[in-house]
Design an enzyme around this catalytic site. Structure first.
Site, PDB file in Angstrom:
ATOM      1  CE1 TYR A  63      50.811 -16.699   3.176  1.00 11.42           C
ATOM      2  CE2 TYR A  63      49.148 -17.691   4.583  1.00 11.42           C
ATOM      3  CZ  TYR A  63      49.761 -17.571   3.343  1.00 11.42           C
ATOM      4  OH  TYR A  63      49.313 -18.331   2.282  1.00 11.42           O
TER       5      TYR A  63
ATOM      6  CB  SER B  75      45.282 -17.131   1.592  1.00 10.19           C
ATOM      7  OG  SER B  75      45.089 -17.939   2.726  1.00 10.19           O
TER       8      SER B  75
HETATM    9  N1  LIG Z   1      49.181 -24.338   0.611  1.00 12.16           N
HETATM   10  C1  LIG Z   1      48.170 -23.665   1.115  1.00 12.16           C
HETATM   11  O1  LIG Z   1      47.495 -24.139   2.046  1.00 12.16           O
HETATM   12  C2  LIG Z   1      47.808 -22.331   0.578  1.00 12.16           C
HETATM   13  C3  LIG Z   1      46.585 -21.787   0.956  1.00 12.16           C
HETATM   14  C4  LIG Z   1      46.225 -20.546   0.477  1.00 12.16           C
HETATM   15  C5  LIG Z   1      47.066 -19.871  -0.373  1.00 12.16           C
HETATM   16  N2  LIG Z   1      48.262 -20.412  -0.736  1.00 12.16           N
HETATM   17  C6  LIG Z   1      49.125 -19.648  -1.607  1.00 12.16           C
HETATM   18  O2  LIG Z   1      49.400 -20.397  -2.759  1.00 12.16           O
HETATM   19  C7  LIG Z   1      50.612 -19.941  -3.344  1.00 12.16           C
HETATM   20  C8  LIG Z   1      51.464 -21.158  -3.731  1.00 12.16           C
HETATM   21  O3  LIG Z   1      51.852 -21.828  -2.563  1.00 12.16           O
HETATM   22  P1  LIG Z   1      51.955 -23.427  -2.434  1.00 12.16           P
HETATM   23  O4  LIG Z   1      51.023 -23.828  -1.362  1.00 12.16           O
HETATM   24  O5  LIG Z   1      51.873 -24.055  -3.771  1.00 12.16           O
HETATM   25  O6  LIG Z   1      53.401 -23.589  -1.780  1.00 12.16           O
HETATM   26  P2  LIG Z   1      54.822 -23.992  -2.380  1.00 12.16           P
HETATM   27  O7  LIG Z   1      54.771 -25.347  -2.967  1.00 12.16           O
HETATM   28  O8  LIG Z   1      55.768 -23.705  -1.269  1.00 12.16           O
HETATM   29  O9  LIG Z   1      55.008 -22.960  -3.579  1.00 12.16           O
HETATM   30  C9  LIG Z   1      55.463 -21.651  -3.409  1.00 12.16           C
HETATM   31  C10 LIG Z   1      56.347 -21.329  -4.589  1.00 12.16           C
HETATM   32  O10 LIG Z   1      56.759 -19.951  -4.504  1.00 12.16           O
HETATM   33  C11 LIG Z   1      58.142 -19.895  -4.829  1.00 12.16           C
HETATM   34  N3  LIG Z   1      58.788 -18.756  -4.170  1.00 12.16           N
HETATM   35  C12 LIG Z   1      58.664 -18.373  -2.878  1.00 12.16           C
HETATM   36  N4  LIG Z   1      59.457 -17.314  -2.645  1.00 12.16           N
HETATM   37  C13 LIG Z   1      60.089 -17.023  -3.805  1.00 12.16           C
HETATM   38  C14 LIG Z   1      61.027 -16.053  -4.217  1.00 12.16           C
HETATM   39  N5  LIG Z   1      61.502 -15.118  -3.359  1.00 12.16           N
HETATM   40  N6  LIG Z   1      61.460 -16.066  -5.500  1.00 12.16           N
HETATM   41  C15 LIG Z   1      61.016 -17.002  -6.355  1.00 12.16           C
HETATM   42  N7  LIG Z   1      60.117 -17.940  -6.057  1.00 12.16           N
HETATM   43  C16 LIG Z   1      59.662 -17.953  -4.782  1.00 12.16           C
HETATM   44  C17 LIG Z   1      58.727 -21.206  -4.330  1.00 12.16           C
HETATM   45  O11 LIG Z   1      59.901 -21.530  -5.050  1.00 12.16           O
HETATM   46  P3  LIG Z   1      61.336 -21.713  -4.332  1.00 12.16           P
HETATM   47  O12 LIG Z   1      61.079 -22.351  -3.011  1.00 12.16           O
HETATM   48  O13 LIG Z   1      62.100 -22.547  -5.279  1.00 12.16           O
HETATM   49  O14 LIG Z   1      61.892 -20.345  -4.221  1.00 12.16           O
HETATM   50  C18 LIG Z   1      57.604 -22.190  -4.621  1.00 12.16           C
HETATM   51  O15 LIG Z   1      57.738 -22.780  -5.904  1.00 12.16           O
HETATM   52  C19 LIG Z   1      51.255 -19.017  -2.320  1.00 12.16           C
HETATM   53  O16 LIG Z   1      51.039 -17.673  -2.680  1.00 12.16           O
HETATM   54  C20 LIG Z   1      50.480 -19.327  -1.050  1.00 12.16           C
HETATM   55  O17 LIG Z   1      50.458 -18.238  -0.148  1.00 12.16           O
HETATM   56  C21 LIG Z   1      48.646 -21.635  -0.280  1.00 12.16           C
END
Ligand SMILES: NC(=O)c1ccc[n+]([C@@H]2O[C@H](COP(=O)([O-])OP(=O)(O)OC[C@H]3O[C@@H](n4cnc5c(N)ncnc54)[C@H](OP(=O)(O)O)[C@@H]3O)[C@@H](O)[C@H]2O)c1
Length: 244
Positions: free
Chosen positions: A157, A144
């Site tokens: 975080y 990130s």
């Molecule tokens: N969105 C942003 O602005 C952003 C920016 C920088 C980095 N990121 C990173 O990108 C990655 C993906 O995030 P996203 O933005 O796509 O959000 P998201 O749609 O909330 O996706 C996160 C995924 O991780 C899974 N997850 C979380 N905890 C889990 C657990 N204990 N066991 C199994 N699965 C788990 C969730 O599945 P369930 O809910 O079904 O468990 C969900 O499918 C993350 O690492 C995040 O930190 C996001």
């Protein structure tokens, strides 16, 4: 990219029930890569991703479950490696948290470190021996912009994403001589459930889309020349460039 299609690669992607993980899975199957979607507490969401992939003619397996349950994680990793080749690992699953530093509990801290750091660390350790056998060995960690700077009200975080980037750098240094390419993608705000929940003040306009990050994943996988890019840091349009 006919050449990659012919290799019949397999990618393991964590957290592909939505957001970046789902977009990445859909992008990779378009390129003829089989995807194994590991982890997800919301089984319905993961099944939806599977259906989208299968409707698009892609090859996909799902392993729903809580990745921080290490019995589940290691059993699933072993089964995956027994039944498949593993060429690519994308450590994507993660959670964010907004809270003043003084209010973060030990449990909240441990929970976020578990999913954002411990899971990618030990999943990679389990799968690395198999990945090393691939002629296309690639590990991509979704870090990130908060891996690079301090942000108020996000101390746990931010700490977890600094740790993930640190792990990525050390791993890359340890395995590049074995032909394993290790990359980090460090996005700013991507319009996914994570942002919709943690930043309800933001609208989709001007946000990075999950598909934009999926394109960067594909760039890392398809770019096999001698110029290796370790990390791509991405900010959303409208944010000042070269500043995190
Ligand atoms: N969105 C942003 O602005 C952003 C920016 C920088 C980095 N990121 C990173 O990108 C990655 C993906 O995030 P996203 O933005 O796509 O959000 P998201 O749609 O909330 O996706 C996160 C995924 O991780 C899974 N997850 C979380 N905890 C889990 C657990 N204990 N066991 C199994 N699965 C788990 C969730 O599945 P369930 O809910 O079904 O468990 C969900 O499918 C993350 O690492 C995040 O930190 C996001």
């Amino acid at each position: 990219m006919e050449e990659i299609k012919n290799k019949k690669l397999t990618a393991v992607i964590t957290g592909a029930g939505g957001g970046i993980g789902r977009a990445t899975a859909l992008r990779l199957v378009k390129e003829g890569i089989k995807v194994i979607l590991l982890g997800g507490n919301r089984v319905q969401k993961l099944s939806e991703t599977e259906a989208l992939i299968k409707n698009a003619g892609g090859e996909c397996e799902i392993y729903p479950g809580n990745l921080t349950d290490f019995n589940f994680l290691f059993d699933a990793a072993e089964k995956i490696a027994r039944e498949n080749r593993v060429d690519i690992l994308i450590n994507n699953a993660g959670v964010a948290m907004n809270a003043p530093f003084t209010e973060v509990t030990e449990k909240q801290f441990d929970d976020i470190m578990n999913i954002n750091v411990r899971v990618p660390y030990f999943l990679t350790q389990k799968l690395l021996p198999y990945i090393k056998k691939s002629g296309h060995a690639t590990i991509i960690n979704i870090a990130s912009v908060v891996s690079h700077a301090g942000y108020p009200l996000q101390s746990a975080y931010v700490a977890s994403k600094h740790a993930l980037l640190g792990f990525t750098k050390s791993l890359a240094a340890e395995v590049y001589k074995d032909g394993v390419r290790v990359h980090a993608i460090s996005p700013g705000g991507v319009y996914t459930d994570m942002v919709k929940i943690s930043r309800p003040d933001l609208s989709e306009k001007g946000m990075i889309l999950p598909e934009d990050i999926a394109d960067i994943v594909w760039f890392f996988i398809s770019n096999r020349g001698n110029a290796v890019i370790d990390e791509i840091l991405v900010h959303r349009v409208g944010k000042e460039p070269f500043l995190v």
